[in-house]
Each structure stands twice: as structure tokens, then as C-alpha cells.
Scaffold this active site. Structure first.
Site, PDB file in Angstrom:
ATOM      1  N   HIS A 163      -3.624  -5.512   1.073  1.00  0.00           N
ATOM      2  CA  HIS A 163      -2.956  -5.756   2.360  1.00  0.00           C
ATOM      3  C   HIS A 163      -2.973  -7.243   2.751  1.00  0.00           C
ATOM      4  O   HIS A 163      -3.858  -7.655   3.513  1.00  0.00           O
ATOM      5  CB  HIS A 163      -3.674  -4.978   3.466  1.00  0.00           C
ATOM      6  CG  HIS A 163      -3.431  -3.506   3.431  1.00  0.00           C
ATOM      7  ND1 HIS A 163      -2.396  -2.911   4.117  1.00  0.00           N
ATOM      8  CD2 HIS A 163      -4.104  -2.505   2.808  1.00  0.00           C
ATOM      9  CE1 HIS A 163      -2.434  -1.602   3.916  1.00  0.00           C
ATOM     10  NE2 HIS A 163      -3.456  -1.329   3.127  1.00  0.00           N
TER      11      HIS A 163
ATOM     12  N   CYS B 252       0.830  -1.213   0.000  1.00  0.00           N
ATOM     13  CA  CYS B 252       0.000   0.000   0.000  1.00  0.00           C
ATOM     14  C   CYS B 252       0.863   1.261   0.000  1.00  0.00           C
ATOM     15  O   CYS B 252       1.508   1.548  -0.996  1.00  0.00           O
ATOM     16  CB  CYS B 252      -0.982  -0.050   1.164  1.00  0.00           C
ATOM     17  SG  CYS B 252      -2.386   1.059   0.930  1.00  0.00           S
TER      18      CYS B 252
ATOM     19  N   GLU C   6      -1.256  -8.685   4.925  1.00  0.00           N
ATOM     20  CA  GLU C   6      -1.082  -8.823   6.388  1.00  0.00           C
ATOM     21  C   GLU C   6      -2.405  -8.683   7.129  1.00  0.00           C
ATOM     22  O   GLU C   6      -2.475  -8.983   8.318  1.00  0.00           O
ATOM     23  CB  GLU C   6      -0.042  -7.809   6.891  1.00  0.00           C
ATOM     24  CG  GLU C   6      -0.535  -6.389   7.142  1.00  0.00           C
ATOM     25  CD  GLU C   6      -0.727  -5.551   5.880  1.00  0.00           C
ATOM     26  OE1 GLU C   6      -0.668  -6.110   4.768  1.00  0.00           O
ATOM     27  OE2 GLU C   6      -0.954  -4.334   6.020  1.00  0.00           O
TER      28      GLU C   6
END
Lengths: 225, 79
Positions: A201, A87, A203
């Protein structure tokens, strides 16, 4: 054990999620403040985490690119070290010219925050080696400036060198572009395949209770066998 | 001396903000508007009397930081 170093600029807000994700996979992690002038020697992967470095003033990633640590990041990348920008980290890598192209405001001018599907275009790299070409993964997006742009010459180069890694799709793998990104590109790598950037994302997709654990297979590729 | 830097998306790079403003103007019946580009202006107060040097310095600032030349054009006005 794999050592992951995660960069932290003023305004970074995904460093702890990223740390959690890699530790869950068994890596050793360290968060590195942007004033550092070198990268820890035992680093196997350097992650530029998401957020709003320097408040995204001027342009996303434009000011972070001049933080002291970025010189060390450039040297690390040029020596073949692996770098992943997620990002805002992707935006920083394009501003630093470690990845080609640039990120523009989303076409619809909205901030987008939702789960979105991505298709694996090329898995011949550390990032996506645990996935197959054509696999569709469900990974959250959260960005205002995720509209990837590159000119026609640059796009041709990306295609010829297999640098396009991920495209935005629907659950069936049909192109579905949320932000106007050129050729629906969600993630790329450099020619040498050691610098990776994506807007979504992974994660944030580590546990099914959060909606998806498809991030596990994406990030696992970086771990030492 | 003052340097006024105008930054806008390059011709050929779709300007979504410009497009949204254009649609709004059309809905207000300003039908003579053919295209809209939205940019930003950065005003620098310089401690410098040498126009040539100022222009060279501000050009370097634009190339290094103020504009992203992958997608943006800039022009510099010294006053």
C-alpha cells in the site's frame, strides 16, 4: 493538473487514504461509485483502491470484476488509459484478466499487516520512474490473499517483457518473501505498461510519522510534469 | 435439478490449507494420509429439467465466475 479517479466498490476501505495521498501530491481526485457506467473523461489515472470488495466472498476481487464500472475500466485500459490496482485492486485486475496470474491465500495462512521492504526491478514505466532499479522502499502490506501465482509459461513472459516491477526483500534488498508469492513478486504491469498492480500500500506510506514516506516517490511518477 | 460444483486448486498449485490440514492429521497419527487438498463446494438449485442445458449453463458459470481457471479446477455433478 493530474486528475485521479478512484473506484469504490461495496467493501472498499482505502479510497480516502488514496485520495489523501494523491491530493497531497497535488492531483485533483474524484471517487467513483462502482455503479457508474463510464470513467470521467478527464481522468489521467484510474485507481482501484484496496479493501474487501463484496466482502471478498467467493474469491478476492471475483465479484467486483462484474460491477458495471468494470466494463468502462476495461475499455479505458484497452484505449491506453493508466490503471493502478492496489491490494484488492490488484486482485480485481487479475480477476478481470487485465493483469496475468492470480492471488492465492498467503502461504502461512495468516493475514499479514506490517511494513515490508520492496526492491525496484524495473523503472521503465510511469509508476516507478521516480525511483532507480535496485532501490529498496519500505511500504506497508495488509493482506490475506497476496500470494501471487502464475504458471511457468506466464512467468517467463513476465520476465521477458520486463513486467515484474517489485519484489519483496529485506532492508538490504535480499529476497525475503512474506506470503509465498512466485519469485517473491509484489507488483507487476501488463505488456503495454499501462496497467499496474501491487499488493503493498504506497498510499499508506506518505509521511514519516506513519513509519515511511517512500510511497511519495512511487505515486509521483503518475503525476503530469 | 441440483448442480454440485466442487472447486479445488489445480494439481501443481501449492495448496497451503491442504498442507496445514495434512500436518495436523499427521500430528494426530493418521499416518496413512499421503496428501490433502482443500476445496470448496457450491450447490446450485436450478429451475431446469434438461441435463445437457444445465451442464452447459453451469460450465459457463464456472468459467465466468465460480472458479478462477488460472489456479482452480472444477467439476460439476448434476443430481
Amino acid at each position: 493538473m493530474t486528475k485521479v479517479t478512484i473506484l469504490q466498490f461495496p467493501g472498499t476501505n482505502c479510497e480516502y487514504d488514496t485520495q489523501y495521498a494523491f491530493e497531497r501530491l497535488g492531483a485533483k481526485t474524484e471517487i467513483l461509485w462502482h455503479k457508474a457506467d463510464k470513467v470521467p473523461q478527464d481522468t489521467d489515472l484510474l485507481v482501484i483502491a484496496g479493501g474487501f470488495s463484496y466482502g471478498d466472498y467467493l474469491r478476492s476481487g471475483a465479484i467486483a470484476r462484474f460491477s458495471p464500472v468494470m466494463r468502462a475500466v476495461e475499455a479505458y485500459a484497452k484505449a491506453g488509459g493508466k490503471v493502478l490496482g492496489i491490494c484488492n485492486g490488484f486482485q480485481v485486475l487479475t480477476e478481470a484478466r487485465l493483469l496475468p496470474g492470480a492471488l492465492k491465500r498467503n502461504e502461512q495462512l495468516h493475514f499479514l499487516s506490517k511494513h515490508h521492504h520492496l526492491k525496484v526491478i524495473n523503472n521503465d514505466n510511469d509508476f516507478l520512474k521516480k525511483l532507480n532499479v535496485g532501490d529498496v522502499v519500505n511500504i506497508p502490506i495488509a493482506h490475506h490473499d497476496g500470494n501471487y501465482f502464475i504458471d511457468a509459461v506466464g512467468l517467463k513472459e513476465l520476465e521477458e517483457n520486463n513486467q515484474i516491477l517489485l519484489r519483496y526483500t529485506d532492508a538490504k534488498g535480499n529476497i525475503q518473501n512474506p506470503n509465498g508469492s512466485v519469485e517473491s513478486i509484489a507488483g507487476i504491469c501488463n505488456k503495454q505498461q499501462n496497467v499496474f498492480g501491487l499488493m503493498p500500500h504506497p498510499e499508506r506510506a506518505m509521511e514519516t510519522i506513519l513509519g515511511s514516506d517512500d510511497g511519495v516517490a512511487m505515486l509521483q511518477g503518475f503525476l503530469k510534469a | 435439478m441440483k448442480a454440485i460444483v466442487n472447486i479445488s486448486l489445480k494439481a501443481g498449485v501449492l495448496d497451503s490449507q491442504g498442507k496445514a490440514v495434512h500436518h495436523a492429521l499427521e500430528s494426530l497419527h493418521f499416518n496413512a494420509v499421503k496428501d490433502v487438498r482443500v476445496g470448496k463446494q457450491i450447490v446450485l438449485q436450478l429451475d431446469c429439467d434438461d441435463k445437457k442445458k444445465a451442464l452447459a449453463d453451469v460450465t459457463k458459470m464456472c468459467e465466468d465466475l465460480l472458479a478462477n481457471t488460472v489456479i482452480e479446477d472444477y467439476d460439476i455433478e448434476l443430481v
